[in-house]
Scaffold this active site. Structure first.
Site, PDB file in Angstrom:
ATOM      1  N   HIS A  32       1.245  -4.488  -5.908  1.00 22.67           N
ATOM      2  CA  HIS A  32       0.190  -4.960  -4.994  1.00 22.67           C
ATOM      3  C   HIS A  32       0.806  -5.611  -3.753  1.00 22.67           C
ATOM      4  O   HIS A  32       0.304  -5.443  -2.645  1.00 22.67           O
ATOM      5  CB  HIS A  32      -0.732  -5.952  -5.714  1.00 22.67           C
ATOM      6  CG  HIS A  32      -1.503  -5.332  -6.850  1.00 22.67           C
ATOM      7  ND1 HIS A  32      -2.156  -4.121  -6.740  1.00 22.67           N
ATOM      8  CD2 HIS A  32      -1.718  -5.745  -8.135  1.00 22.67           C
ATOM      9  CE1 HIS A  32      -2.741  -3.830  -7.896  1.00 22.67           C
ATOM     10  NE2 HIS A  32      -2.492  -4.793  -8.757  1.00 22.67           N
TER      11      HIS A  32
ATOM     12  N   LEU B 118      -9.671  -1.356  17.408  1.00 22.64           N
ATOM     13  CA  LEU B 118      -9.801  -0.758  16.077  1.00 22.64           C
ATOM     14  C   LEU B 118     -10.562  -1.745  15.202  1.00 22.64           C
ATOM     15  O   LEU B 118     -10.308  -2.955  15.267  1.00 22.64           O
ATOM     16  CB  LEU B 118      -8.392  -0.520  15.495  1.00 22.64           C
ATOM     17  CG  LEU B 118      -8.290  -0.161  14.006  1.00 22.64           C
ATOM     18  CD1 LEU B 118      -8.852   1.240  13.738  1.00 22.64           C
ATOM     19  CD2 LEU B 118      -6.837  -0.222  13.531  1.00 22.64           C
TER      20      LEU B 118
ATOM     21  N   ASP C 121      -4.661   3.636  -3.901  1.00 24.56           N
ATOM     22  CA  ASP C 121      -4.470   3.607  -5.357  1.00 24.56           C
ATOM     23  C   ASP C 121      -3.016   3.888  -5.720  1.00 24.56           C
ATOM     24  O   ASP C 121      -2.304   4.576  -4.992  1.00 24.56           O
ATOM     25  CB  ASP C 121      -5.413   4.635  -6.008  1.00 24.56           C
ATOM     26  CG  ASP C 121      -5.590   4.386  -7.495  1.00 24.56           C
ATOM     27  OD1 ASP C 121      -5.308   3.259  -7.954  1.00 24.56           O
ATOM     28  OD2 ASP C 121      -6.017   5.323  -8.199  1.00 24.56           O
TER      29      ASP C 121
HETATM   30  C1  IPE Z   1     -10.275   2.192  -6.902  1.00 29.11           C
HETATM   31  O1  IPE Z   1      -9.095   2.162  -7.637  1.00 29.11           O
HETATM   32  C2  IPE Z   1     -10.510   0.896  -6.219  1.00 29.11           C
HETATM   33  C3  IPE Z   1      -9.472   0.407  -5.334  1.00 29.11           C
HETATM   34  C4  IPE Z   1      -8.410   1.036  -4.882  1.00 29.11           C
HETATM   35  C5  IPE Z   1      -9.707  -0.922  -4.879  1.00 29.11           C
HETATM   36  P1  IPE Z   1      -9.100   2.016  -9.213  1.00 29.11           P
HETATM   37  O2  IPE Z   1      -7.684   2.192  -9.641  1.00 29.11           O
HETATM   38  O3  IPE Z   1      -9.768   0.766  -9.619  1.00 29.11           O
HETATM   39  O4  IPE Z   1      -9.995   3.259  -9.655  1.00 29.11           O
HETATM   40  P2  IPE Z   1     -10.167   3.949 -11.088  1.00 29.11           P
HETATM   41  O5  IPE Z   1     -10.502   2.868 -12.060  1.00 29.11           O
HETATM   42  O6  IPE Z   1      -8.860   4.593 -11.429  1.00 29.11           O
HETATM   43  O7  IPE Z   1     -11.246   4.966 -10.879  1.00 29.11           O
HETATM   44  C1  IPE Z   2      -4.940   0.022  -6.443  1.00 32.43           C
HETATM   45  O1  IPE Z   2      -3.846   0.168  -7.294  1.00 32.43           O
HETATM   46  C2  IPE Z   2      -5.178  -1.414  -6.079  1.00 32.43           C
HETATM   47  C3  IPE Z   2      -6.358  -2.016  -6.719  1.00 32.43           C
HETATM   48  C4  IPE Z   2      -7.255  -1.391  -7.425  1.00 32.43           C
HETATM   49  C5  IPE Z   2      -6.520  -3.438  -6.519  1.00 32.43           C
HETATM   50  P1  IPE Z   2      -4.019   0.081  -8.856  1.00 32.43           P
HETATM   51  O2  IPE Z   2      -3.814  -1.328  -9.271  1.00 32.43           O
HETATM   52  O3  IPE Z   2      -5.279   0.694  -9.300  1.00 32.43           O
HETATM   53  O4  IPE Z   2      -2.777   0.962  -9.356  1.00 32.43           O
HETATM   54  P2  IPE Z   2      -2.754   1.961 -10.567  1.00 32.43           P
HETATM   55  O5  IPE Z   2      -3.869   2.929 -10.380  1.00 32.43           O
HETATM   56  O6  IPE Z   2      -2.918   1.140 -11.804  1.00 32.43           O
HETATM   57  O7  IPE Z   2      -1.411   2.610 -10.469  1.00 32.43           O
HETATM   58 MG    MG Z   3      -5.815   2.600  -9.852  1.00 29.98          MG
END
Ligand code: IPE
Ligand code: IPE
Ligand code: MG
Length: 250
Positions: A42, A136, A25
């Site tokens: 990303h 792995l 995240d």
């Molecule tokens: C959780 O991240 C899912 C992934 C990393 C794929 P999110 O950024 O979507 O989670 P929330 O919405 O903050 O809980």
């Molecule tokens: C996690 O990073 C990746 C996915 C959920 C695809 P985020 O896109 O949720 O990044 P933040 O949380 O907005 O910083």
């Molecule tokens: Mg996020």
């Protein structure tokens, strides 16, 4: 292959986690902080994945599970969702041969039926190609949700013995999407949030949880080693007392 269930029997607590599960995240915030579009985060995030996969292989981790796209992430703006799908396709195109050369098995876990056919075919081909690799296992959770997983397992379990009611935990666990892997020893969430966000709900019953403020694109080998070091300081009691654990060792 069946693995020990943490609720049925206290499992071994390996020094190096056999299975690490990560919520990657903070990509969006990493980019926003740099006045870049979220997508740049990303893209950086995929690079971080490459380093962590290699590091896990070198450290003797057997299973690495990465949450790439949750069943709730469809709620994001359409443009971000379709860019993420494109990124997934290019990452598969670029990485699968390298993973195969490194004896890494790839699995993609989740409700894949919602992805377009080209992506589904690529996933199937990548899984076939790497199926016999043993160093792995990297599982990418895509359109995955812990509740989806439990529900699909319940449906399969009930279909196997129609009309029955006396099902066991072990029977349900057999039908979970990741039944091929032991329960995670260590869970890592980057990006500062301290929640599970519908990840591996069933399997994380006794997983050690580790949260870090570091955004995923900044998560380095040192960050991974810090998480493993934190794991190694924990006493995994699985319901027992400290004294009981000491008796076992002594
Ligand atoms: C959780 O991240 C899912 C992934 C990393 C794929 P999110 O950024 O979507 O989670 P929330 O919405 O903050 O809980
Ligand atoms: C996690 O990073 C990746 C996915 C959920 C695809 P985020 O896109 O949720 O990044 P933040 O949380 O907005 O910083
Ligand atoms: Mg996020």
């Amino acid at each position: 292959m069946t693995h020990t269930s943490s609720t049925i029997e206290a499992p071994q607590a390996p020094a190096v986690p056999r299975h690490i599960a990560i919520i990657m995240d903070g990509n969006g915030r990493w980019a926003t902080k740099r006045f870049l579009p979220r997508m740049a985060g990303h893209v950086k995030g995929v690079e971080a994945v490459r380093g962590i996969v290699e590091a896990c292989a070198l450290r003797g981790v057997e299973y690495l599970t990465l949450f790439a796209f949750s069943s709730e992430n469809w709620r994001r703006p359409e443009e971000e969702v379709s860019l993420l799908m494109r990124l997934f396709v290019t990452a598969l195109e670029r990485e699968v041969s390298k993973m195969h050369a490194n004896d890494i098995r790839l699995r993609v876990v989740g409700d894949l039926s919602r992805f377009d056919q080209k992506l589904q075919d690529m996933i199937a081909a990548a899984e076939r190609k790497t199926a016999a690799n043993t160093r792995l296992t990297v599982s990418i959770c895509a359109n995955y949700g812990g509740r989806w997983d439990i529900m699909q397992a319940v449906r399969k379990m009930m279909a196997q013995r129609p009309g029955e009611h006396d099902f066991t935990e072990a029977e349900l666990a057999e039908h979970l999407a990741m039944a091929y892997a032991p329960e995670p020893d260590l869970f890592i969430r980057t990006g500062g949030e301290e929640r599970i966000s519908n990840f591996l709900l069933w399997q994380m019953a006794y997983t050690e949880l580790y949260f870090t403020q570091t955004y995923w694109p900044d998560f380095t080998l040192e960050s991974l080693d810090q998480a493993i070091a934190s794991y190694q300081e924990r006493e995994r009691r699985f319901g027992r007392t400290s004294a009981q654990l000491l008796e076992q060792v002594g």
